[in-house]
Enzyme design. Structure first.
Site, PDB file in Angstrom:
ATOM      1  N   ASP A 107     -17.393  16.676 -26.835  1.00  0.00           N
ATOM      2  CA  ASP A 107     -16.422  16.146 -27.797  1.00  0.00           C
ATOM      3  C   ASP A 107     -16.328  17.124 -28.962  1.00  0.00           C
ATOM      4  OD1 ASP A 107     -14.660  14.522 -29.088  1.00  0.00           O
ATOM      5  OD2 ASP A 107     -16.094  12.940 -29.578  1.00  0.00           O
ATOM      6  N   ASP A 137      -9.333  17.227 -26.896  1.00  0.00           N
ATOM      7  CA  ASP A 137     -10.590  17.563 -27.563  1.00  0.00           C
ATOM      8  C   ASP A 137     -11.848  16.981 -26.915  1.00  0.00           C
ATOM      9  OD1 ASP A 137      -9.957  14.977 -28.208  1.00  0.00           O
ATOM     10  OD2 ASP A 137     -10.603  15.116 -30.294  1.00  0.00           O
ATOM     11  N   GLU A 138     -11.737  16.384 -25.737  1.00  0.00           N
ATOM     12  CA  GLU A 138     -12.947  15.883 -25.091  1.00  0.00           C
ATOM     13  C   GLU A 138     -12.793  15.867 -23.574  1.00  0.00           C
ATOM     14  OE1 GLU A 138     -13.921  11.697 -25.605  1.00  0.00           O
ATOM     15  OE2 GLU A 138     -11.908  11.317 -26.386  1.00  0.00           O
TER      16      GLU A 138
END
Length: 369
Positions: free
Chosen positions: A14, A108-109
């Site tokens: 993350d 983003d993850e």
């Protein structure tokens, strides 16, 4: 107590305050300052906040006006999603150096299954550390990671030592970790559900574990079975490298509330154009058009229509959205409109097959992480 769990080594990576961190990296004058991506203007909404801004209580999905009130020194930055997407692709290239089993959740993850990995490294903990070091060295951003036996626990763990940290929950630690976990930390338990659990005396994983399956299904519906299993470390969802897109949407929040359907038609045309553009870029089409309406009192309404054929043309999407708009009288002035297309031609028919037995290992066994 012994519980059988799938033999998997899962990493959840993350990125730390991704959008805001990219802006601070690209504009050194913003480093160390409280910034919010998006949110500018009377009706703006914060897409992301830097850690400096979060100290004041600023967070994503918050109204820009409230964010500015909480943090008078807050700097608003216009989002640049093309830039974020480009950096996200660079990060994924790093992931693919270790495994092809990468399941992105957003820009983003992502989940990584490194049970069998390209480096031949038996330690998922060391792989996560190496990935984070490479992201920092090659791109200039920090990331956090959670490492454990399944996706659920890995995701929860990735939030433990943020920013720029990681946490490993070894197989023999799983049950104790979940029992001590605050119920608000359980992925899938939102604010409303947490409040409901509090009212029923459920504050930790241990409290949740003491409730029977029947009790949880009675009070929490279908989610009850999910809660019953995850608190026992049972979450057999595999890392899926190619997630099938189920819908595609675009929406707009207006600077002034709109009180007449006539004023909304121009807005709908722009939204339909954006949806059509995204559909054609992805080379997909859909049958179900859904109109999303958020009123000035923040109540939300959706209206849907399923066509007998697949569409991705702007004019057809717009005509269908217009029909839905005029379907019934608006109950209030409108602050947001959105159009989504679902029932896409990327979805394949599912057939029922007998589930394959899971290869399992007792949590009491040693399993290098």
């Amino acid at each position: 107590m012994s519980v059988d769990l799938p033999i998997r080594k899962i990493i959840h990576v993350d990125m730390d305050a991704f959008y805001a961190s990219v802006e601070q990296m690209d504009s050194p004058q913003l480093k160390g300052k409280p910034i919010a991506v998006g949110g500018g203007g009377k009706r703006g909404v914060v897409s992301a906040a830097s850690y400096e801004a979060r100290k004041f209580g600023v967070k994503s999905a918050m109204a820009g006006a409230l964010a500015a009130k909480l943090c008078p020194e807050l700097i608003f930055v216009r989002p640049n999603f093309e830039r974020y997407s480009a950096i996200s692709k660079q990060i994924r290239h790093i992931f693919y150096d270790y495994t092809n089993l990468v399941e992105p959740l957003s820009l983003d993850e992502a989940y990584l299954d490194v049970t069998q990995n390209k480096k031949g490294n038996p330690s998922a903990t060391l792989i996560a550390q190496e990935i984070r070091e490479r992201i920092l060295k090659e791109i200039g951003l920090t990331a956090s990671a959670g490492i454990s036996i399944n996706k659920f626990i890995a995701k929860v763990a990735s939030d433990y030592n943020k920013p720029n940290g990681q946490k490993t929950v070894n197989p023999e630690e799983v049950l104790e970790f979940l029992e001590q976990l605050d119920i608000r930390k359980f992925y899938g338990v939102g604010k409303v559900t947490a409040e409901k659990m509090y009212q029923k005396g459920i504050f930790t994983g241990l409290d949740l574990k003491q409730k029977s399956l029947d009790y949880l299904e009675t009070h929490f519906g279908k989610s009850g079975r999910y809660y019953y299993h995850v608190v026992r470390g049972i979450h057999n969802s595999e890392v899926k490298p190619h997630r099938t897109r189920k819908s595609l949407a675009a929406e707009r929040t207006f600077s002034e509330n709109l009180s007449s359907e006539v004023f909304m038609l121009e807005k709908l045309e722009h939204i339909a154009q954006e949806v059509s553009k995204r559909l054609n870029k992805s080379n997909v089409a859909g049958k179900t058009v859904t109109l999303k309406i958020k009123y000035s009192d923040f109540t939300l309404q959706t209206r849907s229509k399923t066509l007998p054929y697949f569409i991705n043309d702007k004019d057809v999407i717009l005509d269908t959205a217009k029909d839905l708009l005029y379907q019934e009288t608006l109950s209030n002035s409108v602050r947001l409109l959105g159009i989504s297309l679902s029932n896409l031609n990327t979805e394949t028919k599912k057939t029922t097959v007998a589930p394959k037995p899971n290869k399992t290992v007792s949590v009491q066994l040693k399993f290098e992480f």
